[in-house]
Design a protein around this motif. Structure first.
Motif, PDB file in Angstrom:
ATOM      1  N   MET A 183       0.818  -1.214   0.000  1.00 12.71           N
ATOM      2  CA  MET A 183       0.000   0.000   0.000  1.00 12.71           C
ATOM      3  C   MET A 183       0.852   1.266   0.000  1.00 12.71           C
ATOM      4  N   LYS A 184       1.960   1.180   0.766  1.00 14.57           N
ATOM      5  CA  LYS A 184       2.843   2.345   0.822  1.00 14.57           C
ATOM      6  C   LYS A 184       3.478   2.617  -0.535  1.00 14.57           C
ATOM      7  N   LYS A 223       1.683   6.949  -6.576  1.00 15.91           N
ATOM      8  CA  LYS A 223       0.631   7.913  -6.902  1.00 15.91           C
ATOM      9  C   LYS A 223       1.101   9.343  -6.655  1.00 15.91           C
ATOM     10  N   GLU A 224       1.799   9.551  -5.535  1.00 18.44           N
ATOM     11  CA  GLU A 224       2.330  10.883  -5.235  1.00 18.44           C
ATOM     12  C   GLU A 224       3.351  11.313  -6.286  1.00 18.44           C
ATOM     13  N   ASN A 225       4.201  10.370  -6.704  1.00 16.48           N
ATOM     14  CA  ASN A 225       5.194  10.690  -7.733  1.00 16.48           C
ATOM     15  C   ASN A 225       4.540  11.056  -9.056  1.00 16.48           C
ATOM     16  N   LEU A 226       3.500  10.309  -9.416  1.00 12.78           N
ATOM     17  CA  LEU A 226       2.789  10.595 -10.668  1.00 12.78           C
ATOM     18  C   LEU A 226       2.129  11.962 -10.625  1.00 12.78           C
ATOM     19  N   ILE A 227       1.544  12.299  -9.474  1.00 16.68           N
ATOM     20  CA  ILE A 227       0.921  13.615  -9.315  1.00 16.68           C
ATOM     21  C   ILE A 227       1.982  14.716  -9.448  1.00 16.68           C
ATOM     22  N   GLY A 228       3.142  14.484  -8.807  1.00 13.60           N
ATOM     23  CA  GLY A 228       4.232  15.466  -8.897  1.00 13.60           C
ATOM     24  C   GLY A 228       4.725  15.650 -10.321  1.00 13.60           C
ATOM     25  N   TYR A 229       4.907  14.518 -11.029  1.00  8.54           N
ATOM     26  CA  TYR A 229       5.375  14.598 -12.413  1.00  8.54           C
ATOM     27  C   TYR A 229       4.330  15.235 -13.332  1.00  8.54           C
TER      28      TYR A 229
END
Length: 293
Positions: A1-2, A8-14
């Motif tokens: 899950m982590k 997901k956080e990385n994709l949002i940032g990119y």
């Protein structure tokens, strides 16, 4: 899950970074790659499909081109003169408005006003002022009994005239930077110097200049790099003349690429110019690093 949450956080940032990255690739990375490729071809703008790889021929021609050599010398000449003239004017103006006196706001606006004006507008304005026949400057000289001066029509005077106009236009920006550096100097230091009997000149020499050094280095290096990119003033005021006395490297890149349509040849000039700026940038970083150490 982590791992999924991290992904997901990385994709949002990119996704937020993507628009800026795309623009960077389109308007910086791709043009640099194209210039590097075209510099080794005989690309002529009107016959793009006929271009051929010619190796170092453009560079061989370049260093035997008297106009290019003249443009390098003119650029160096402009840089050598603009640095002391513009920075000296900026330092003088900063000293004037650093003191608390009436009318400081007027001087700040008056000194900085040319910076926010278009370079094209300023060049046209000075073109009329310096007209040898009916320009205001020569009219004033005539009133003083001095004959009209060929400021922009003489090979001996044209570059110095552009230096003056450029310094007048740009000194206000450096003035603000130096003024900010001066106002960050603690007043306690000046008060202690006055108690010790330091004159105003001694305070300037032994306190203001040393403590202003980091700001002064930044101003010097940014002015240096900016000076190498001179194009608007000679383009508008002299068209590189008279006798190529104001032809600069950037203007020669424009002229060969867009006027003569020799894209391959202009790309080789741009590559040499970029290399020069890169070396200056490396020297700038080294100098700033040594100053911090």
């Amino acid at each position: 899950m982590k791992k999924k949450a991290s992904l997901k956080e990385n994709l949002i940032g990119y996704s937020f970074l993507a628009p800026a990255l795309i623009l960077l690739i389109i308007f910086l990375i791709v043009p640099i790659g194209m210039v590097f490729y075209y510099a080794f071809t005989d690309y002529y703008l009107l016959t793009p499909d006929a271009r051929q790889f010619i190796g170092l021929e453009n560079f061989k021609q370049l260093f035997n081109d008297p106009i290019f050599i003249k443009s390098v010398w003119n650029t160096a000449k402009f840089v050598i003169w603009i640095i002391p003239v513009q920075l000296g004017a900026a330092l003088g103006m900063a000293l004037i408005i650093n003191k608390n006196r009436k009318g400081n706001m007027f001087f700040k606006i008056a000194f900085f006003a040319p910076v926010v004006m278009s370079l094209v507008v300023i060049s046209i304005l000075w073109l009329y002022l310096l007209n040898p026949n009916d320009g205001l400057i020569n009219a004033l000289l005539n009133q003083l009994g001095i004959k009209s001066m060929p400021f922009l029509t003489s090979p001996k005077q044209a570059m110095y005239t552009i230096v003056f106009v450029s310094a007048w236009q740009g000194a206000g920006y450096q003035m603000l930077l130096l003024l900010g550096g001066m106002q960050n100097i603690p007043q306690d230091v000046y008060e202690a110097a006055e108690i010790d009997g330091f004159s105003k000149f001694q305070q300037f020499r032994y306190i203001t200049l040393p403590l202003l050094k980091p700001t002064a280095i930044f101003v010097l290096l940014t002015t240096l790099i900016s000076a190498f990119k001179l194009i608007v003033q000679p383009m508008v005021m002299t068209q590189g003349g008279p006798m190529n006395s104001t032809m600069t490297m950037v203007y020669y890149i424009y002229q060969t690429g867009f006027t003569d349509r020799l894209v391959g040849y202009s790309s080789s000039i741009a590559l040499v110019f970029t290399t020069m700026i890169g070396l200056i940038t490396i020297a700038q970083r080294k100098l700033i690093k040594e100053d911090k150490d």
